[in-house]
Every structure is written in C-alpha cells, then in structure tokens.
Design an enzyme around this catalytic site. Structure first.
Site, PDB file in Angstrom:
ATOM      1  N   LYS A 115      23.877  -7.984 -32.013  1.00 10.59           N
ATOM      2  CA  LYS A 115      24.871  -7.679 -30.981  1.00 10.59           C
ATOM      3  C   LYS A 115      26.194  -8.280 -31.407  1.00 10.59           C
ATOM      4  CE  LYS A 115      24.811  -5.834 -26.725  1.00 10.59           C
ATOM      5  NZ  LYS A 115      23.956  -4.786 -26.176  1.00 10.59           N
ATOM      6  N   GLY A 221      27.452   4.102 -13.091  1.00 14.54           N
ATOM      7  CA  GLY A 221      28.276   4.393 -14.262  1.00 14.54           C
ATOM      8  C   GLY A 221      27.569   5.400 -15.137  1.00 14.54           C
ATOM      9  N   ARG A 247      33.327   5.570  -7.670  1.00 18.57           N
ATOM     10  CA  ARG A 247      32.064   5.895  -8.363  1.00 18.57           C
ATOM     11  C   ARG A 247      30.983   6.253  -7.345  1.00 18.57           C
ATOM     12  NH1 ARG A 247      31.491   3.389 -14.125  1.00 18.57           N
ATOM     13  NH2 ARG A 247      33.437   4.251 -14.885  1.00 18.57           N
ATOM     14  N   ALA A 296      18.433  -0.312 -15.837  1.00 14.45           N
ATOM     15  CA  ALA A 296      19.018  -0.297 -17.181  1.00 14.45           C
ATOM     16  C   ALA A 296      19.710  -1.591 -17.568  1.00 14.45           C
ATOM     17  CB  ALA A 296      20.041   0.829 -17.279  1.00 14.45           C
ATOM     18  N   ASN A 298      20.990  -5.023 -18.862  1.00 12.05           N
ATOM     19  CA  ASN A 298      20.410  -5.981 -19.811  1.00 12.05           C
ATOM     20  C   ASN A 298      20.281  -7.349 -19.148  1.00 12.05           C
ATOM     21  OD1 ASN A 298      20.136  -4.441 -22.285  1.00 12.05           O
ATOM     22  ND2 ASN A 298      22.368  -4.340 -22.315  1.00 12.05           N
TER      23      ASN A 298
HETATM   24  N1  LIG Z   1      24.773   2.853 -21.495  1.00 15.04           N
HETATM   25  C1  LIG Z   1      23.607   2.627 -22.078  1.00 15.04           C
HETATM   26  O1  LIG Z   1      23.071   3.451 -22.828  1.00 15.04           O
HETATM   27  C2  LIG Z   1      22.881   1.328 -21.822  1.00 15.04           C
HETATM   28  C3  LIG Z   1      21.755   1.018 -22.586  1.00 15.04           C
HETATM   29  C4  LIG Z   1      21.065  -0.169 -22.320  1.00 15.04           C
HETATM   30  C5  LIG Z   1      21.522  -1.013 -21.331  1.00 15.04           C
HETATM   31  N2  LIG Z   1      22.632  -0.683 -20.602  1.00 15.04           N
HETATM   32  C6  LIG Z   1      23.048  -1.586 -19.543  1.00 15.04           C
HETATM   33  O2  LIG Z   1      22.944  -0.890 -18.312  1.00 15.04           O
HETATM   34  C7  LIG Z   1      24.005  -1.261 -17.441  1.00 15.04           C
HETATM   35  C8  LIG Z   1      24.799  -0.034 -17.054  1.00 15.04           C
HETATM   36  O3  LIG Z   1      25.319   0.585 -18.221  1.00 15.04           O
HETATM   37  P1  LIG Z   1      26.421   1.726 -18.112  1.00 15.04           P
HETATM   38  O4  LIG Z   1      26.636   2.212 -19.495  1.00 15.04           O
HETATM   39  O5  LIG Z   1      26.034   2.690 -17.029  1.00 15.04           O
HETATM   40  O6  LIG Z   1      27.678   0.884 -17.635  1.00 15.04           O
HETATM   41  P2  LIG Z   1      28.999   1.425 -16.900  1.00 15.04           P
HETATM   42  O7  LIG Z   1      30.041   0.419 -17.171  1.00 15.04           O
HETATM   43  O8  LIG Z   1      29.249   2.848 -17.254  1.00 15.04           O
HETATM   44  O9  LIG Z   1      28.604   1.382 -15.351  1.00 15.04           O
HETATM   45  C9  LIG Z   1      28.359   0.190 -14.666  1.00 15.04           C
HETATM   46  C10 LIG Z   1      28.694   0.441 -13.217  1.00 15.04           C
HETATM   47  O10 LIG Z   1      28.307  -0.716 -12.462  1.00 15.04           O
HETATM   48  C11 LIG Z   1      29.323  -0.987 -11.518  1.00 15.04           C
HETATM   49  N3  LIG Z   1      29.212  -2.385 -11.121  1.00 15.04           N
HETATM   50  C12 LIG Z   1      29.620  -3.482 -11.788  1.00 15.04           C
HETATM   51  N4  LIG Z   1      29.302  -4.599 -11.113  1.00 15.04           N
HETATM   52  C13 LIG Z   1      28.653  -4.190 -10.010  1.00 15.04           C
HETATM   53  C14 LIG Z   1      28.051  -4.865  -8.917  1.00 15.04           C
HETATM   54  N5  LIG Z   1      28.045  -6.200  -8.827  1.00 15.04           N
HETATM   55  N6  LIG Z   1      27.465  -4.135  -7.938  1.00 15.04           N
HETATM   56  C15 LIG Z   1      27.466  -2.781  -8.021  1.00 15.04           C
HETATM   57  N7  LIG Z   1      28.023  -2.096  -9.015  1.00 15.04           N
HETATM   58  C16 LIG Z   1      28.608  -2.784 -10.000  1.00 15.04           C
HETATM   59  C17 LIG Z   1      30.609  -0.596 -12.206  1.00 15.04           C
HETATM   60  O11 LIG Z   1      31.656  -0.353 -11.276  1.00 15.04           O
HETATM   61  C18 LIG Z   1      30.184   0.676 -12.948  1.00 15.04           C
HETATM   62  O12 LIG Z   1      30.338   1.838 -12.164  1.00 15.04           O
HETATM   63  C19 LIG Z   1      24.817  -2.305 -18.191  1.00 15.04           C
HETATM   64  O13 LIG Z   1      24.328  -3.576 -17.840  1.00 15.04           O
HETATM   65  C20 LIG Z   1      24.504  -2.018 -19.638  1.00 15.04           C
HETATM   66  O14 LIG Z   1      24.621  -3.175 -20.448  1.00 15.04           O
HETATM   67  C21 LIG Z   1      23.310   0.468 -20.819  1.00 15.04           C
END
Ligand SMILES: NC(=O)c1ccc[n+]([C@@H]2O[C@H](COP(=O)([O-])OP(=O)(O)OC[C@H]3O[C@@H](n4cnc5c(N)ncnc54)[C@H](O)[C@@H]3O)[C@@H](O)[C@H]2O)c1
Length: 385
Positions: A115, A221, A247, A296, A298
């Site tokens: 990472k 997201g 959102r 999802a 981490n």
């Molecule tokens: N995108 C991927 O393929 C992927 C893969 C593995 C893990 N993840 C993990 O999954 C999570 C989501 O990923 P993503 O790509 O959808 O991220 P993203 O940034 O597109 O979406 C995250 C969403 O969460 C919202 N948010 C933030 N804090 C919040 C809270 N306290 N309460 C409610 N909503 C809140 C944000 O406004 C945003 O809309 C992250 O933790 C990321 O590390 C993502």
C-alpha cells in the site's frame, strides 16, 4: 531474503522535475520533530519494507509499504490524504499493506500485499499542474521499485491519477479504460460485497437470499452506490447513510435515507460499512441492531478484539479483506490474468464460497471469523515461502 521492517529512505526526485508553484515553499506538512514510535511501529510489523521519500515541491511524504511479495508483486492502492503526524501516515500504510497481503492470498491472486500513502499538506486540485507533478514524481518512485510494488487507486485517487502515474511506470493497475486500464474497481467490489452478504445471511438466517431483508449501506460512493442497486434488484429493503447529502439523494427511490450519525442503532438485518474504517469498536458494537456485518470498508474492526465482541453479540461478521476483494480480482483479472468479464464475475461470486470456507474454519477451530480468515491467508503465504 525476508526483510523485516526494513526502512529505506529514497533520494529526492530528479532535479529536472519542475517544482509546482503551489508546492514551492510549501509549509512542512507535519511537525518536524522525530517520528514518535517509529522503531516500535516497524519492529511490530511483519512486513518486508517501508520506502519513504520526501517530495520537496509538494511538501508531501511518499510512503510505500511492501508487506509481502511471497505470492507475487505487492499490489495495493495509493491513499492520498493530509495526516496530522508522519507516524499516523506510516501506521496507516503498514496496516493497510498487511490487509492487502491477506486479501490477495484469500482471493488466490498471484500478488502480494502493499500500500502507498501520499501524506500531503493539503489535497491538490485535480488536473492542476501541482497535482500532475506530484503524481509524475510518485510514478518515478514506483518505477524505482522495479516492480516490487504495483499501485492502484485508493482514497482520493482514481483512474485520472493513475493515468498520470502511468506516464512514468508500467507498474500500475486501474488506469482509465481509454488508456487501456480496467477503470474504477468500485462496481466489482460491490458485486463481491453482495456475495459476501449472501454468504453471511446463509450463516445468520439459514438462507442466502436477501429478498425481504433490510440492509443498511453506510457510504454511497463508488462501491456503496452499486451495492444499493444490487440489493434493491435482489428484493432487499435498502437504507442508506452518507455524510454527503447529495450522495444520499442520488440513490433516489432505491433506498430510504438514514442520518449518518444514526447508523449505529438503526435496526436492520445487514449492516454494510462502505465508508471508512474503524466503525466496529467497543462502543458501537453494543449498539448495533443487526445480525450481519458485511461491507467494503477496509479495517472495519477498530481492534482485533472487536471480532470477539461481534461474535458474542450474535452478529455474523464477514471479514473485510475477504468481502472487499472484488476490486483486486477485477484489476488483476482484466489487466494481468487475461480473464474475460464472465470469468471475473465467476471469481467475484466465488467470494461466497470463500466465506463459507472461512466460517467452517471458525466453527472447527472455535475462533472468530476474522481469525479464521487471517489463518487461511497466512497459511497460503507461508506455503508460498
Ligand atoms: N473502491 C473499491 O474498489 C474498494 C475496494 C476495497 C475497499 N474499499 C473501501 O471501501 C470503502 C468505500 O470505497 P469507495 O471507493 O466507495 O469510496 P468513495 O470515496 O467513493 O465513497 C465513500 C463514501 O462514504 C461517505 N462517507 C464518508 N464518511 C462517512 C461516514 N462517517 N458516514 C457515512 N458516509 C460516509 C463519503 O461521503 C462517500 O460518499 C472505503 O473504505 C474503501 O477503502 C473500496
């Protein structure tokens, strides 16, 4: 040779790289005192190396944590964010890199775990010259590692950033489709999480079908938005919460909104954390009103003991690094392993079987599901060594 907690300070970027106007003379990001607890952080970490480069034009620290290359090159995303202290950024990189090793191993991908963290004084404006310069110089760093580390997207980085990184290195997954990449892995991650939810429902309720179940998705997201669609299509009653009201509104009639601060305590069958890590903690677990946690985000557990707390509360926990492996399956499958869409989907559906295996280990060994998943991953890594 397996190097334990090796710390490598990289030379500064090439003199030919122009300094960005925004970055020139930038205030130091982090207090300049000694990094508290760095020796303990590295001693307690079971990874291979941490590479640190300071980037004078932006004032950012670039950190690349290579946790394990036993199964293949260390692959994992690049997180860009401001941190209060350098040690917080390092701790984040080390923890996230370890989780990537576990994720790749459980998903049976030919990659290790790594990472990167770009600890920036402030987020650069996407498309600006300082943003472009930062990601080019970061691409130089990835290139200098010679393929030990393969980067992808994470918080505050996406295909646009990776397209710039790719100007300097080939060790990158997730460029935009127009540039030959597999694009945003979020929708594939959502498909994997959906299958994780099915597996956890099978364990909690004796039936994988989510029709009629109430599912609460925290964070809509890239992953959460698609997960909402999948749950709705499968007949679930869907609730959503996001700190960004736009959102929440964007999901329209597919789901009912819940205030972000009321997520914990809202009655539901399935809670899917898809926002940030650390949501499962001593003070929140006692207030959760669900039977399944599968999402999802981490590092959902604030501490390893929280897995035991969930079990004692009668909640089935799908370990995050098993549930959210869909993104790396998509990236590795489409860009490296030559899988077509059908093969990728079959592998995403395979997360359901993997979790059933994890649950069986947990029952047999009388351990938590998190311990069972970690054991499965560490055994595969040890066997490869
Ligand atoms: N995108 C991927 O393929 C992927 C893969 C593995 C893990 N993840 C993990 O999954 C999570 C989501 O990923 P993503 O790509 O959808 O991220 P993203 O940034 O597109 O979406 C995250 C969403 O969460 C919202 N948010 C933030 N804090 C919040 C809270 N306290 N309460 C409610 N909503 C809140 C944000 O406004 C945003 O809309 C992250 O933790 C990321 O590390 C993502």
């Amino acid at each position: 040779m397996h190097l334990r907690g090796r710390l490598v300070f990289e030379p500064p970027p090439r003199a030919s790289e122009p300094s960005s106007p925004a970055g020139a003379g930038a205030a130091p990001l982090l207090d300049s005192g000694p990094v508290a607890g760095l020796d303990a952080l590295l001693r307690d970490w079971d990874g291979e190396e941490l590479v640190v480069r300071f980037d004078p034009p932006s004032g950012a620290f670039m950190l690349v944590a290579v946790h394990s290359t036993a199964l293949g090159p260390a692959m994992g995303g690049t997180r860009m964010k401001p941190y209060p202290r350098l040690e917080d950024a390092i701790a984040d990189a080390l923890l996230l890199a370890r989780a990537m090793s576990l994720k790749q191993a459980v998903a049976r991908l030919p990659f290790g775990g790594g990472k990167a963290v770009l600890a920036v004084p402030e987020l650069p404006e996407r498309g600006s010259s300082s943003w472009r310069g930062l990601f080019r110089r970061y691409g130089d760093l990835v290139e200098a590692l010679g393929g030990t580390y393969v980067t992808a997207a994470d918080m505050n980085t996406g295909s646009a950033e990776l397209d710039v990184v790719a100007e300097r290195t080939d060790h990158v997954l997730g460029r935009s489709p127009g540039r030959g990449g597999a694009g945003d892995p979020g929708p594939a991650t959502a498909v994997g999480v959906f299958h994780a939810i099915r597996a956890a429902c099978e364990r909690a309720f004796g039936a994988a079908d989510v029709a009629g179940r109430r599912a609460l998705v925290q964070g809509v997201g890239s992953v959460g938005r698609r997960l909402v669609e999948l749950l709705h299509e499968a007949g679930a009653e869907v609730l959503v919460a996001d700190v960004d009201p736009d959102r929440t509104a964007a999901v329209g009639a597919l789901a009912k909104p819940v205030a972000a601060e009321e997520v914990v305590g809202t009655p539901c069958d399935v809670f899917a954390p898809c926002a940030t890590g650390g949501v499962l903690a001593e003070d929140t677990i006692g207030r959760l009103a669900c039977r399944v946690v599968a999402g999802a985000a981490n590092n959902q557990l604030a501490t390893p003991e929280d897995a035991r707390r969930l079990q004692e509360a009668g909640i089935v926990y799908a370990p995050d690094f098993v549930a959210n492996a869909g993104g790396v399956i998509h990236l590795a499958g489409r860009e490296v392993l030559g899988w077509d869409e059908a093969e990728v989907h079959a592998r995403l559906a395979g997360i359901e079987r993997t979790l059933a295996e994890v649950f069986a280990i947990a029952d047999r060994e009388r351990i938590t599901t998190a311990e069972a998943a970690e054991r499965l991953a560490l055994e595969r890594i040890a066997a490869a060594r």
